[in-house]
Write a protein that holds these residues in place. Sequence first.
Motif, PDB file in Angstrom:
ATOM      1  N   ILE A  15      12.961  11.213 -23.124  1.00 59.46           N
ATOM      2  CA  ILE A  15      13.549  12.244 -24.281  1.00 59.46           C
ATOM      3  C   ILE A  15      12.577  13.585 -24.176  1.00 59.46           C
ATOM      4  N   ASP A  62      14.255  16.224 -22.060  1.00 52.66           N
ATOM      5  CA  ASP A  62      15.247  17.159 -22.494  1.00 52.66           C
ATOM      6  C   ASP A  62      14.777  18.469 -22.974  1.00 52.66           C
ATOM      7  N   GLU A  76      19.127  16.088 -16.168  1.00 54.79           N
ATOM      8  CA  GLU A  76      19.968  15.775 -17.437  1.00 54.79           C
ATOM      9  C   GLU A  76      20.478  14.620 -17.414  1.00 54.79           C
ATOM     10  N   ALA A  77      20.950  14.134 -15.957  1.00 58.47           N
ATOM     11  CA  ALA A  77      21.582  12.986 -15.896  1.00 58.47           C
ATOM     12  C   ALA A  77      20.512  11.678 -16.100  1.00 58.47           C
ATOM     13  N   VAL A 110      17.964  12.101 -18.203  1.00 59.96           N
ATOM     14  CA  VAL A 110      17.959  11.691 -19.516  1.00 59.96           C
ATOM     15  C   VAL A 110      19.015  11.095 -20.066  1.00 59.96           C
ATOM     16  N   ASP A 111      20.201  11.239 -19.639  1.00 61.10           N
ATOM     17  CA  ASP A 111      21.296  10.447 -20.203  1.00 61.10           C
ATOM     18  C   ASP A 111      21.503   8.938 -19.786  1.00 61.10           C
ATOM     19  N   GLY A 112      20.632   8.666 -18.855  1.00 64.54           N
ATOM     20  CA  GLY A 112      20.347   7.125 -18.703  1.00 64.54           C
ATOM     21  C   GLY A 112      20.915   6.803 -17.266  1.00 64.54           C
ATOM     22  N   ALA A 113      20.967   7.895 -16.263  1.00 65.35           N
ATOM     23  CA  ALA A 113      21.553   7.708 -14.973  1.00 65.35           C
ATOM     24  C   ALA A 113      20.736   6.969 -14.254  1.00 65.35           C
TER      25      ALA A 113
END
Length: 220
Positions: free
Chosen positions: A72, A75, A89-90, A92-95
């Motif tokens: 986090i 971010d 960003e990916a 952070v989004d869990g990719a």
Amino acid sequence: MTAADLAPFLDPLALAIVGGGTMLAVALRTPGRDLVRGVAALRVLGRRRFDAEPLLAQVAALTRIFRRHGVIALDRAVIADADVAAAVEAIVDGARADAVAELVARRRSARAERHRAAAELWAAAAESAPAMGMIGTLIGLVRMFTTMSDPAAIGGAMAVALLTTLYGAVLASLVALPVAARLRRLARVEAEERLRLEAPLVALASIQPAGVRAPHEIAA
């Protein structure tokens, strides 16, 4: 060389035929979006070649932040480069790592394609300019033959015939071809440098969050 010395080499009609014809030929064979990018690419000609070292240092710093504070915390990072920002960003989004690798490769390929299209626009201009010069030469010869009865008009028609060939050669050899070559060289260097970013970004995506065990540890 004075202005008087250059005056015989300046002819508005010849310039219009070669310059306007070349622009029209390039516009007809190039999609509008690539046309805009090709013209906008002139801004990068004076820039230094792309260097991935500052971005690699930033990814290394993001890796330390991830290990200490969790995903986090990424971010809140300010990332100027669009490709690195998209990858973070990916993450952070869990990719997963493989998804991040695919994203980075896809964006690098898309960027290379945009650079290729910009260089091709100027290569097309270099290809079209001599042809427009030849067309101008034919126009000048036709004017000359139709005004043979007027000696005063023959000189102007012959000037158009000769100067259009000159303008076409100069535009192709001294403007369009060097621009295309430099754009290709800058694009090649950037593509090679950006390739260095893939492994660190994939490694960043592979970091296990604090307190979360890896799958093989859970199975054990």
